[in-house]
Scaffold this active site. Structure first.
Site, PDB file in Angstrom:
ATOM      1  N   SER A 158       0.867  -1.175   0.000  1.00 56.64           N
ATOM      2  CA  SER A 158       0.000   0.000   0.000  1.00 56.64           C
ATOM      3  C   SER A 158       0.901   1.221   0.000  1.00 56.64           C
ATOM      4  O   SER A 158       2.037   1.158   0.488  1.00 56.64           O
ATOM      5  CB  SER A 158      -0.901   0.021   1.231  1.00 56.64           C
ATOM      6  OG  SER A 158      -1.595   1.264   1.332  1.00 56.64           O
ATOM      7  N   TYR A 171      -3.383  -0.598  10.129  1.00 54.90           N
ATOM      8  CA  TYR A 171      -3.196  -0.855   8.695  1.00 54.90           C
ATOM      9  C   TYR A 171      -1.801  -0.417   8.262  1.00 54.90           C
ATOM     10  O   TYR A 171      -1.078  -1.156   7.588  1.00 54.90           O
ATOM     11  CB  TYR A 171      -4.265  -0.113   7.904  1.00 54.90           C
ATOM     12  CG  TYR A 171      -4.213  -0.340   6.413  1.00 54.90           C
ATOM     13  CD1 TYR A 171      -4.774  -1.495   5.858  1.00 54.90           C
ATOM     14  CD2 TYR A 171      -3.628   0.585   5.558  1.00 54.90           C
ATOM     15  CE1 TYR A 171      -4.731  -1.707   4.492  1.00 54.90           C
ATOM     16  CE2 TYR A 171      -3.583   0.375   4.197  1.00 54.90           C
ATOM     17  CZ  TYR A 171      -4.138  -0.766   3.663  1.00 54.90           C
ATOM     18  OH  TYR A 171      -4.092  -0.983   2.302  1.00 54.90           O
TER      19      TYR A 171
END
Length: 266
Positions: A158, A171
């Protein structure tokens, strides 16, 4: 002159076998569609069997006969025995594994981490890091032992592996860990002709990211809508990485909405 390489569709005699986790929706589904269109044999893994079967049915509609190139294996990547069974079934059905798209993941718990429970933290770590490790471990074992040896692993990282968003500590922490996993596995994979890389995605249109269009917190505390890209673009990016010869590797590849607030100050 040096050798030249072209990226070609898989032929009937040379179809590669790909395992995709989190394949029932979003990025995983988009990658499955791209690989199937290119001729791959694909193992779809995910927690919800109905979604996997829907992807398989859609592939049949788009590419007649594609259902014969699809194996659906409901899998919880947090369970190492389930992951072992996933790869056992892939090898039993197709004979080998040439590609793992290590994609399964989950987002942040709601609200501030100050109020999270330990279980909420562990839920993110179990999927985004532990599950990714279990899949990578099994892929290494298969790719090391098969003939011819080797294969490719693409981890879904990501852009949060490089810059966090507000209220995203679980996350973001796991995606930073995935970056370390990718670098180390890329090094350890050399002995077995295994190329390991990572794709870092910014604002692809999925259920997870759809809220971006409505407004999400920015670094300055404001709410702002952000542009998104079609998930099919990510599918084509993974396909490009997958089709490189094994002597070449894209270690990190970033694909993002051009005008999203990632580079620069904000």
């Amino acid at each position: 002159m040096g050798a030249t390489y072209s990226l070609r569709r898989c032929t009937v005699d040379s179809r590669k076998v790909a395992v995709i986790t989190g394949a029932g929706s979003g990025i995983g589904k988009a990658v499955a569609q791209a690989l199937l269109a290119d001729g791959y044999q694909v193992v779809l893994a995910g927690r919800r069997a109905a979604l996997l079967e829907a992807v398989r049915a859609e592939a049949q509609q788009l590419h007649g006969g594609a259902h014969e190139r699809v194996l659906c294996v409901p899998t919880d990547v947090c369970d190492p025995e389930a992951v072992r069974d996933l790869f056992d079934q892939a090898v039993a059905h197709f004979g080998r594994v040439d590609l793992l798209f290590n994609n399964a993941g989950r987002g942040n718990p709601p609200g501030s981490f100050i109020d999270w429970t330990a279980e909420q933290w562990r839920d993110v770590v179990d999927v985004n890091l532990n599950g990714m490790f279990y899949c990578l471990q099994q892929a290494f074992r298969v790719m090391r032992d098969q003939k011819p040896m080797g294969g490719r692993i693409i981890n879904n990282g990501s852009i949060s592996a490089h810059a966090p968003r507000p209220n995203s500590i679980a996350y973001t922490a796991t995606k930073h860990a995935v970056m370390g996993l990718t670098k180390t596995a890329a090094l350890d994979g050399r002995a077995y002709d295994i190329a390991v890389g990572q794709i870092d995605i910014g604002n692809a249109m999925t259920d997870l990211a759809s809220r971006m269009a409505k407004g999400v917190p920015q670094a300055n505390g404001e709410l702002a809508a952000e542009p998104l890209i079609d998930a099919a673009i990510v599918g084509q990016s993974v396909l490009y990485m997958a089709n490189l010869p094994l002597q070449a590797n894209v270690l990190f590849h970033t694909v993002m909405a051009t005008k999203m607030p990632f580079v620069g100050r904000g």
